[in-house]
Design a protein around this motif. Structure first.
Motif, PDB file in Angstrom:
ATOM      1  N   GLU A 236      40.842  90.837   8.499  1.00 15.65           N
ATOM      2  CA  GLU A 236      40.843  91.166   9.923  1.00 15.65           C
ATOM      3  C   GLU A 236      39.463  91.618  10.386  1.00 15.65           C
ATOM      4  O   GLU A 236      39.018  91.277  11.475  1.00 15.65           O
ATOM      5  N   SER A 237      38.767  92.387   9.527  1.00 11.10           N
ATOM      6  CA  SER A 237      37.443  92.867   9.919  1.00 11.10           C
ATOM      7  C   SER A 237      36.490  91.697  10.128  1.00 11.10           C
ATOM      8  O   SER A 237      35.694  91.688  11.083  1.00 11.10           O
ATOM      9  N   ALA A 238      36.589  90.703   9.265  1.00  9.29           N
ATOM     10  CA  ALA A 238      35.718  89.532   9.395  1.00  9.29           C
ATOM     11  C   ALA A 238      36.089  88.717  10.626  1.00  9.29           C
ATOM     12  O   ALA A 238      35.218  88.245  11.375  1.00  9.29           O
ATOM     13  N   ARG A 239      37.388  88.549  10.854  1.00  4.56           N
ATOM     14  CA  ARG A 239      37.819  87.755  12.007  1.00  4.56           C
ATOM     15  C   ARG A 239      37.431  88.441  13.316  1.00  4.56           C
ATOM     16  O   ARG A 239      37.034  87.793  14.283  1.00  4.56           O
TER      17      ARG A 239
ATOM     18  N   LEU B  85      30.257  83.152   9.221  1.00  3.03           N
ATOM     19  CA  LEU B  85      31.078  84.274   8.775  1.00  3.03           C
ATOM     20  C   LEU B  85      32.494  83.816   8.452  1.00  3.03           C
ATOM     21  O   LEU B  85      33.065  84.211   7.421  1.00  3.03           O
ATOM     22  N   LEU B  86      33.081  82.977   9.297  1.00  2.00           N
ATOM     23  CA  LEU B  86      34.442  82.510   9.040  1.00  2.00           C
ATOM     24  C   LEU B  86      34.506  81.596   7.815  1.00  2.00           C
ATOM     25  O   LEU B  86      35.484  81.629   7.057  1.00  2.00           O
ATOM     26  N   GLN B  87      33.469  80.783   7.609  1.00  4.78           N
ATOM     27  CA  GLN B  87      33.449  79.939   6.410  1.00  4.78           C
ATOM     28  C   GLN B  87      33.373  80.792   5.149  1.00  4.78           C
ATOM     29  O   GLN B  87      34.062  80.529   4.161  1.00  4.78           O
TER      30      GLN B  87
ATOM     31  N   GLU C  48      45.905  81.730   6.670  1.00  4.00           N
ATOM     32  CA  GLU C  48      46.001  80.678   7.694  1.00  4.00           C
ATOM     33  C   GLU C  48      45.326  81.088   8.989  1.00  4.00           C
ATOM     34  O   GLU C  48      44.856  80.244   9.756  1.00  4.00           O
ATOM     35  N   ARG C  49      45.240  82.409   9.269  1.00  3.55           N
ATOM     36  CA  ARG C  49      44.602  82.848  10.508  1.00  3.55           C
ATOM     37  C   ARG C  49      43.113  82.540  10.484  1.00  3.55           C
ATOM     38  O   ARG C  49      42.538  82.075  11.474  1.00  3.55           O
ATOM     39  N   VAL C  50      42.469  82.786   9.341  1.00  3.56           N
ATOM     40  CA  VAL C  50      41.043  82.469   9.219  1.00  3.56           C
ATOM     41  C   VAL C  50      40.822  80.966   9.360  1.00  3.56           C
ATOM     42  O   VAL C  50      39.924  80.505  10.072  1.00  3.56           O
TER      43      VAL C  50
END
Length: 591
Positions: free
Chosen positions: A141-144, A162-164, A174-176
Motif C-alpha cells: 500500500e505504501s508503494a501504491r 516504482l510500480l514495476q 493484483e492491485r499493483v
C-alpha cells in the motif's frame, strides 16, 4: 422549437454558474480534487487519470489504528485528525508535522501522508509517502500510494518504475498489477498493459479490479463494446461497486445508447440506496438527457444522504431555481449559509433567486455586495441582464462594453453583448462582436452556437449550418446543435431526410428535452405520421406549457386528425396568454 440558450454539456453546469473558482475557494482543498476529477479532459485522459488516482487514494482511512499513544503525541495526533476532518489546512498540517516528529512510525506517516493529500499539499504528502515506504517496504500500500502521488505530480516515469519494482516484490498483488497496467496503457504501451492484466486474470479470474483495468484499457483503445463488457463483469463480481456501475453506464452512453445507460445506473441506485457517487452521476446523466426535473429529484434524495456536502446543496439550489421551486431553493440557500457562512456564493445565489422571481431591487443589492470578490465579474454580468430586463437597454449595453474592455479574454461577455444587440435588432453589430471574439477563441463552441443563431436570423442558412456543424465537431453530444440544424431545415421544408437525421440524433441524445420533442413531433407531422407527431407534441406541451409555437404545432396535428374543436380551443386558450402571437392568430384565421 424554443431553442435553448444554455447548453448543459455532459458534465457541465448552467451558463454563468461560478462553480469553478468560487466553489473551490468556498469548499476548500478537498473540493479542488473532486472538481478536477469532474472536469477532466475526457474519460481515459492522462489528466483525468492523474487526479482520479489521487482522489481514490484519499478514500483510505486516516486514523493509524495500530498506534497507541499517550501524552503529547496523543494530543497532536488527535488535534491533527480533528483539524483534517474540519478542513483546517494550516492547523492540520502543523499538527501532523508534530505527530510525525513525536512518533515517526509507518502507521503515523501513512495517516499524515493521506491527510496532506486530502488537504491539497502534494509536496508534503510526497515527502511523507517516501518515508512511509522506506519504513514499510513490505507494505504494498505504501508503494501504491507513493506511486499515485507521483502520478498526480506529473512524475509518470517515476510512478511506473516504482510500480514495476513493487510488482517484482509482490507478483501476486493484483492491485499493483492493475494500477501498473493502467499506467502503462496511459503511456501508449497498450500491448504490455494487456499482457500484464491478462496474466493477472489467469491467476485471479474473480478479480473485479483487473476487469476494471481491462475496461479502461479498452477505452484507450477506442473499443467501447469491449470496455462495456469488462465493466459489466467487474460489476457482476462486485455488485456494490459505484465506480464500476458509473463506468458501465457511461460506456453505454458513449456508444449512443443513452436509455440503456439510464436504465443501468437507475437499477444500480435502486439496489444500493446509499450509493452517493452513482446518484451524482445519475443526476448529471439526467441533465445531459434533458431531464432537469428528474435530476432535481435525485439531488433532493442525495441531500438527505449527505446534508453536510455544500456542493450538493449548491447544485440543488441551481436546479431549484431552474424548476421555479422557490421554497426548495430558499431552503437549499439556508443550508449553504450554515455550511459556508462567509462564502460570497451566498450573496450570488441570493441575487439569482431574487432575479429569477423578477424581484429586481433585492437582486441588484445582493450582486452589488460581490464587488471585490472573485464573483464580481459574474455579478456584473447578471446586473447587466437586469438593467436590460428593466428597460434600461442603453445602460446595459454600456456596462457590458466596459466589462468586455476590462476582460477581453472572457467569452461570456461577448456572448451576452451579442445577445443584447440581437434582441434590439442590431444583428450586424452582434455579428461583428461574435466574429471578433471568434478570432481570439476559434474553438469555443458557445461562440459558434451564438454565431449560428445570428446567421439564421439574417437568413444566412449556409452560415448557420457551417457554425452548427463546427459546434457538433467540437461537442459531438450537443443535442441543441442537432436540434437547431434539423428544425431550421423543417422550417424551410428543405431536405426533410437530412432534417430527420439531425433531429433523431438530437432526441437520442436528449430524449426528455421538450424543445427537441416539439421539433421531432413537427417532423412526424410533416412526414404524415400524425400519431407519432401527437405523442411527441403532447410531451413537449407538458414540458413547455403554453409556449405559442408548441400550441400551434399541437393544434395543427389535432386539426389534421379531425379534432378541429380541440385544436381551436387550444389556439384560443393560447391567445389569451399570448394575445400578440401572430402564429396563433394565423392558425385561427387559416387553420
Amino acid at each position: 422549437m424554443a431553442v435553448s440558450s444554455v447548453n448543459m454539456g455532459h458534465y457541465s453546469l448552467p451558463a454563468h454558474c461560478p462553480q469553478g473558482l468560487a466553489g473551490l475557494q468556498a469548499a476548500g482543498a478537498g473540493a479542488i480534487v473532486s472538481a478536477l476529477c469532474r472536469t477532466g479532459t475526457g474519460m481515459g485522459s492522462r489528466v483525468w487519470w492523474r487526479w482520479t488516482a489521487l482522489a481514490l487514494l484519499l478514500a483510505a482511512p486516516l486514523a493509524p489504528a495500530s498506534v497507541t499513544l499517550t501524552g503529547e503525541g496523543l494530543f497532536y495526533l488527535l488535534s491533527a485528525e480533528m483539524a483534517t476532518q474540519q478542513g483546517d489546512r494550516q492547523d492540520a498540517l502543523a499538527a501532523w508535522k508534530h505527530s510525525v516528529d513525536q512518533l515517526p512510525t509507518a502507521a503515523v506517516l501513512a495517516a499524515a501522508t493521506k491527510a496532506a493529500a486530502q488537504l491539497g499539499d502534494l509536496p508534503q504528502a510526497l515527502h511523507w509517502a517516501k518515508h512511509w515506504h522506506e519504513l514499510a517496504p513490505e507494505d504494498s500500500e505504501s508503494a501504491r500510494f507513493e506511486a499515485g502521488l507521483l502520478l498526480a505530480d506529473g512524475q509518470d516515469s517515476a510512478a511506473i518504475d516504482l510500480l514495476q519494482a513493487t510488482l517484482a516484490r509482490f507478483p501476486d498483488d493484483e492491485r499493483v498489477s492493475s494500477e501498473l497496467a493502467e499506467l502503462l496503457a496511459q503511456h501508449g504501451r497498450l500491448g504490455d498493459a494487456e499482457r500484464l492484466i491478462h496474466s493477472v486474470l489467469q491467476q485471479h479470474p474473480q478479480s473485479a479490479a483487473a476487469q476494471m483495468t481491462l475496461g479502461r484499457i479498452a477505452l484507450l483503445e477506442k473499443q467501447p463494446e469491449k470496455a462495456e463488457s469488462a465493466f459489466a463483469r467487474a460489476l457482476e463480481l462486485r455488485p456494490d461497486w459505484d465506480e464500476a456501475a458509473i463506468l458501465h453506464a457511461e460506456t453505454l452512453h458513449q456508444q449512443g445508447n443513452a436509455l440503456a445507460a439510464l436504465r443501468s445506473i437507475q437499477g444500480f441506485c435502486a439496489a444500493h440506496p446509499n450509493a452517493e457517487a452513482a446518484r451524482v452521476y445519475l443526476a448529471k446523466l439526467y441533465l445531459s438527457l434533458g431531464g432537469q426535473t428528474q435530476a432535481y429529484r435525485v439531488l433532493q434524495q442525495l441531500s438527505l444522504l449527505r446534508p453536510e456536502q455544500p456542493q450538493i446543496w449548491e447544485q440543488l439550489l441551481l436546479l431549484g431555481i431552474a424548476e421555479k421551486d422557490w421554497t426548495g431553493s430558499q431552503q437549499a440557500l439556508e443550508h449553504l449559509r450554515e455550511l459556508l457562512p462567509h462564502s460570497p456564493l451566498l450573496s450570488y445565489y441570493q441575487g439569482r433567486l431574487a432575479e429569477e422571481q423578477k424581484d429586481w431591487a433585492p437582486a441588484l443589492a445582493a450582486y452589488d455586495k460581490l464587488s471585490g470578490t472573485p464573483l464580481a465579474d459574474e455579478a456584473q454580468l447578471r446586473m447587466v441582464q437586469i438593467y436590460y430586463a428593466q428597460g434600461q437597454k442603453k445602460k446595459a449595453l454600456l456596462q457590458v462594453e466596459k466589462l468586455q474592455a476590462r476582460h477581453p479574454d472572457n467569452v461570456q461577455i461577448p456572448l451576452l453583448r451579442a445577445e443584447l444587440l440581437q434582441e434590439q435588432g442590431q444583428v450586424a453589430s452582434a455579428v461583428q462582436v461574435l466574429d471578433q471574439a471568434l478570432e481570439q477563441h476559434p474553438r469555443d463552441a458557445d461562440l459558434w452556437y451564438a454565431r449560428g443563431t445570428v446567421a439564421e436570423q439574417q437568413g444566412d442558412y449556409a452560415g448557420m449550418e457551417k457554425a452548427m456543424k463546427i459546434v457538433i465537431d467540437l461537442r459531438p453530444e450537443d443535442a441543441q446543435a442537432y436540434n437547431f440544424l434539423g428544425y431550421s431545415l423543417l422550417q424551410r421544408r428543405d431536405e426533410l431526410a437530412t432534417a430527420a437525421h439531425y433531429l433523431h440524433k438530437a432526441i437520442q441524445l436528449a430524449p426528455e428535452d421538450p424543445n427537441i420533442q416539439d421539433s421531432v413531433g413537427w417532423l412526424y407531422h410533416l412526414q404524415g405520421d400524425q400519431a407519432q407527431a401527437l405523442k411527441y407534441l403532447q410531451q413537449a406541451h407538458a414540458g413547455l406549457g403554453e409556449e405559442p409555437e408548441v400550441l400551434s404545432h399541437l393544434g395543427r396535428v389535432l386539426w389534421k386528425m379531425g379534432q378541429k374543436k380541440e385544436a381551436r380551443t387550444l389556439w384560443q386558450q393560447g391567445l389569451k396568454r399570448h394575445p400578440t402571437s401572430r402564429r396563433l392568430q394565423e392558425d385561427l384565421l387559416h387553420p
